[in-house]
Design an enzyme around this catalytic site. Structure first.
Site, mmCIF file in Angstrom:
data_model
loop_
_atom_site.group_PDB
_atom_site.id
_atom_site.type_symbol
_atom_site.label_atom_id
_atom_site.label_comp_id
_atom_site.label_asym_id
_atom_site.label_seq_id
_atom_site.Cartn_x
_atom_site.Cartn_y
_atom_site.Cartn_z
ATOM 1 C CB SER A 66 -16.711 -0.490 -9.785
ATOM 2 O OG SER A 66 -17.791 0.397 -9.689
ATOM 3 C CB THR B 204 -18.604 2.430 -12.107
ATOM 4 O OG1 THR B 204 -18.734 3.702 -12.696
ATOM 5 C CG2 THR B 204 -17.206 1.918 -12.298
ATOM 6 C CG LEU C 212 1.050 4.146 3.742
ATOM 7 C CD1 LEU C 212 2.188 4.548 4.682
ATOM 8 C CD2 LEU C 212 -0.014 3.392 4.543
ATOM 9 N NE ARG D 133 -25.666 5.046 -7.272
ATOM 10 C CZ ARG D 133 -26.420 5.804 -8.070
ATOM 11 N NH1 ARG D 133 -27.660 5.446 -8.338
ATOM 12 N NH2 ARG D 133 -25.935 6.898 -8.606
ATOM 13 C CG PHE E 199 -23.984 -3.427 -7.277
ATOM 14 C CD1 PHE E 199 -23.295 -4.528 -7.800
ATOM 15 C CD2 PHE E 199 -24.878 -2.785 -8.100
ATOM 16 C CE1 PHE E 199 -23.519 -4.978 -9.103
ATOM 17 C CE2 PHE E 199 -25.127 -3.234 -9.402
ATOM 18 C CZ PHE E 199 -24.443 -4.324 -9.903
ATOM 19 C CG PHE F 137 -8.632 -4.139 -2.419
ATOM 20 C CD1 PHE F 137 -9.997 -4.235 -2.612
ATOM 21 C CD2 PHE F 137 -8.004 -5.119 -1.671
ATOM 22 C CE1 PHE F 137 -10.726 -5.274 -2.072
ATOM 23 C CE2 PHE F 137 -8.722 -6.173 -1.124
ATOM 24 C CZ PHE F 137 -10.085 -6.251 -1.322
ATOM 25 C CE1 TYR G 150 -12.889 3.876 -9.189
ATOM 26 C CE2 TYR G 150 -15.202 4.031 -9.823
ATOM 27 C CZ TYR G 150 -14.196 3.418 -9.109
ATOM 28 O OH TYR G 150 -14.498 2.325 -8.329
ATOM 29 C CE LYS H 222 -11.680 0.266 -9.849
ATOM 30 N NZ LYS H 222 -10.696 -0.525 -9.121
ATOM 31 C CG ASP I 44 -2.073 0.892 1.227
ATOM 32 O OD1 ASP I 44 -3.187 0.402 1.451
ATOM 33 O OD2 ASP I 44 -1.894 2.099 0.961
HETATM 34 C C1 UD1 Z 1 -20.089 5.567 -7.783
HETATM 35 C C2 UD1 Z 1 -20.044 4.330 -8.630
HETATM 36 C C3 UD1 Z 1 -19.337 3.236 -7.904
HETATM 37 C C4 UD1 Z 1 -17.969 3.691 -7.486
HETATM 38 C C5 UD1 Z 1 -18.113 4.920 -6.603
HETATM 39 C C6 UD1 Z 1 -16.744 5.463 -6.262
HETATM 40 C C7 UD1 Z 1 -21.928 4.118 -10.150
HETATM 41 C C8 UD1 Z 1 -23.309 3.635 -10.327
HETATM 42 N N1 UD1 Z 1 -21.403 3.908 -8.938
HETATM 43 O O1 UD1 Z 1 -20.899 5.316 -6.683
HETATM 44 O O2 UD1 Z 1 -19.206 2.115 -8.732
HETATM 45 O O3 UD1 Z 1 -17.295 2.677 -6.805
HETATM 46 O O4 UD1 Z 1 -18.803 5.920 -7.327
HETATM 47 O O5 UD1 Z 1 -16.848 6.588 -5.435
HETATM 48 O O6 UD1 Z 1 -21.304 4.664 -11.039
HETATM 49 N N2 UD1 Z 1 -25.407 11.260 -2.600
HETATM 50 C C9 UD1 Z 1 -26.084 12.363 -2.103
HETATM 51 N N3 UD1 Z 1 -25.372 13.260 -1.364
HETATM 52 C C10 UD1 Z 1 -24.047 13.124 -1.071
HETATM 53 C C11 UD1 Z 1 -23.366 11.983 -1.582
HETATM 54 C C12 UD1 Z 1 -24.076 11.074 -2.352
HETATM 55 O O7 UD1 Z 1 -27.281 12.523 -2.331
HETATM 56 O O8 UD1 Z 1 -23.480 13.989 -0.398
HETATM 57 C C13 UD1 Z 1 -26.151 10.281 -3.405
HETATM 58 C C14 UD1 Z 1 -25.649 10.169 -4.853
HETATM 59 O O9 UD1 Z 1 -26.290 11.089 -5.680
HETATM 60 C C15 UD1 Z 1 -26.005 8.723 -5.169
HETATM 61 C C16 UD1 Z 1 -25.925 7.997 -3.826
HETATM 62 O O10 UD1 Z 1 -25.953 9.017 -2.837
HETATM 63 O O11 UD1 Z 1 -27.324 8.643 -5.608
HETATM 64 C C17 UD1 Z 1 -24.651 7.197 -3.677
HETATM 65 O O12 UD1 Z 1 -23.564 8.040 -3.998
HETATM 66 P P1 UD1 Z 1 -22.062 7.597 -3.735
HETATM 67 O O13 UD1 Z 1 -21.916 7.055 -2.357
HETATM 68 O O14 UD1 Z 1 -21.180 8.734 -4.128
HETATM 69 O O15 UD1 Z 1 -21.850 6.365 -4.706
HETATM 70 P P2 UD1 Z 1 -22.120 6.224 -6.298
HETATM 71 O O16 UD1 Z 1 -22.032 7.540 -6.954
HETATM 72 O O17 UD1 Z 1 -23.351 5.426 -6.479
#
Ligand code: UD1
Length: 352
Positions: free
Chosen positions: A127, A129, A34, A233, A180, A83, A152, A156, A32
Site C-alpha cells: 500500500s 501507506t 471469510l 488521493r 494507492f 491479499f 496497519y 505493510k 480465504d
Molecule cells: C488509507 C491508506 C491506504 C489503505 C487504506 C485502508 C494512506 C494514505 N492511505 O486510505 O493505503 O489501504 O487506508 O483502509 O494512508 N473520507 C471522508 N469521509 C469518509 C471517509 C473518507 O472524507 O467518510 C476521506 C478521507 O479523509 C480521505 C479520503 O476520503 O481523505 C479517502 O479515505 P479512505 O477511503 O478511508 O482511504 P485512505 O485513508 O486514503
C-alpha cells in the site's frame, strides 16, 4: 495447468484479480478465511467468467492447513498472490495484536510454506501507506519511507521487509505492489466491495448514503492546504489494479525480480470534494453531505508517479473517475436490491 494461489481471493481486490486470472486461462486456488468476505462471491466470479475456482477455507495462521493446501498443488503453482490481511486503519490502532497476528504472522507462515514446497513467485498486496506523509509529490518508489501513521501501515512496511529478507534463505521472485486508493466495481455489478459493517473508506460511505442506508456523509476536514481544502488521493479503478497483478505475475519471473516495489496509481490526485461531485454528477444523485472535522491520522495529499509500473510491467491504468463512480453506484444498487434487511449490505447497522 498453470495454478495461481490467491490468498484473500474472495475479498474486494482479490475477487477482481481472480476474475482477471481466470480470463487469462489460469487455474485459480483461493485460500480465504471469510473474515471479511463471503462464499457467495464465488457465484459472482463464476457468473462473470463461466469458470470455476477452487476454494479452501484457510486462515493463514493455521500453518498445517495452509501447508497442505499449497502442498497439494505444488507441481503446478506458477505463483502466489497474497491479499489476505486485515485492512482497517482505525481498528488497527485499537487492536494492534490482531494486525500483527493476521498480517505479520500470517505472511510469515505463507513464506515458510512457499519455501517448504519451493514455490518460486510471490506478488504482494502492499500500500502507499508505507510512504507515510511524503515530503514530495508525486511519490516514486524511491520516495523515502517514513514510519507509517497506523499499525496497519506498519504491518505493510514489516511485510515488505520480511519478503525481502526471505530472499536470503529461499530463491524466489517477488513484487511488492503499492496500491494507492482502489475504488469502483466490476462493470457487471456481480462483484464489488462488501464493507463489513460501517464503511471506513470514502466511496462505500458515499454510496451507502446515496442509497439511504446512512443518513449523512461527512467530509473529514475542509481546511487542508489543497486545491479546495479537502484531502487529495490517487483513486484507481479496482479492475485496472486487478489487471496489474496478472502482468506482475509474469514479469516477476521473466525479469527475475526480487522484492521489487511498484506504485499502482493513475498519477492524478483528486480531492474528496471532486470525487463527491463526480459521484453526484455522473450518477445524477444528491448525497446528503456535511463538512466535519479532520480524521486523525489522515495524510493531507498523496498521489503516485506511476511511470515505473509502465516501464517495468508495461501496465498503466485505463479507467477514469467516471467509470469508478458509476460502477460503484451500479454495484450499490445491485446489492441493495438483494438486501434482506438483515445486515447483508449494511442495513442492520442503520437499524441497530
Ligand atoms: C488509507 C491508506 C491506504 C489503505 C487504506 C485502508 C494512506 C494514505 N492511505 O486510505 O493505503 O489501504 O487506508 O483502509 O494512508 N473520507 C471522508 N469521509 C469518509 C471517509 C473518507 O472524507 O467518510 C476521506 C478521507 O479523509 C480521505 C479520503 O476520503 O481523505 C479517502 O479515505 P479512505 O477511503 O478511508 O482511504 P485512505 O485513508 O486514503
Amino acid at each position: 495447468m498453470k495454478t495461481v494461489i490467491v490468498t484473500g481471493g474472495l475479498g474486494y481486490i482479490g475477487s477482481h484479480t481472480v476474475v482477471e486470472l481466470l480470463n487469462e486461462g489460469y487455474e485459480v486456488v483461493v485460500l480465504d478465511n471469510l473474515s471479511n468476505s463471503s462464499e457467495k462471491v464465488i457465484d459472482g466470479i463464476r457468473a462473470i467468467t463461466k469458470k470455476s475456482v477452487h476454494f479452501f477455507d484457510v486462515d493463514l495462521r493455521d500453518y498445517d492447513k495452509l501447508e497442505s493446501a499449497i502442498g497439494y498443488y505444488q507441481q503446478s503453482i506458477v505463483g502466489v498472490i497474497h491479499f489476505a490481511a486485515c485492512k482497517s486503519v482505525g481498528e488497527s490502532m485499537k487492536y494492534p495484536s490482531k494486525y500483527y497476528d493476521n498480517n505479520v504472522a500470517g505472511t510469515n507462515n505463507l513464506l515458510m510454506a512457499m519455501k517448504r514446497y519451493n514455490v518460486g513467485n510471490l506478488i504482494f498486496s502492499s500500500s502507499c501507506t508505507v510512504y507515510g506523509e511524503a515530503d514530495d509529490l508525486p511519490v516514486t518508489e524511491q520516495t523515502p519511507q517514513k514510519p507509517a501513521e497506523s499499525v496497519y501501515g506498519r504491518t505493510k512496511q514489516i511485510n515488505e521487509q520480511m519478503i525481502k529478507d526471505m530472499h536470503r534463505e529461499h530463491d524466489f521472485n517477488s513484487v511488492l505492489l503499492r496500491y494507492f486508493n482502489p475504488i469502483g466495481a466490476h462493470e457487471t455489478a456481480l462483484i464489488g466491495e462488501l464493507p463489513n459493517g460501517t464503511p471506513d473508506n470514502l466511496l462505500p460511505y458515499v454510496a451507502e448514503t446515496a442509497i439511504g442506508k446512512r443518513d449523512l456523509f461527512t467530509v473529514f476536514g475542509d481546511d487542508y492546504d489543497t486545491k479546495d481544502g479537502t484531502c487529495v488521493r490517487d483513486y484507481i479503478h479496482v479492475v485496472d489494479l486487478a489487471k496489474a497483478h496478472v502482468v506482475a505475475l509474469e514479469v516477476s519471473v521473466k525479469k527475475n525480480l526480487k522484492g521489487e516495489p511498484v506504485n499502482l496509481g493513475t498519477g492524478k490526485g483528486y480531492s474528496v470534494k471532486e470525487v463527491l461531485d463526480a459521484f453526484e454528477k455522473e450518477n445524477d444523485i444528491k448525497v446528503n453531505t456535511h463538512y466535519g472535522n479532520r480524521r486523525k491520522g489522515d495524510v493531507e495529499a498523496i498521489y503516485a508517479d506511476p511511470s515505473y509500473a509502465y516501464k517495468l510491467l508495461g501496465w498503466k491504468a485505463q479507467l477514469g473517475l467516471k467509470e469508478m463512480v458509476t460502477s460503484v453506484w451500479k454495484w450499490q444498487k445491485a446489492i441493495s436490491s438483494k438486501c434482506c434487511g438483515g445486515g447483508c449490505c449494511g442495513h442492520k447497522n442503520k437499524k441497530a
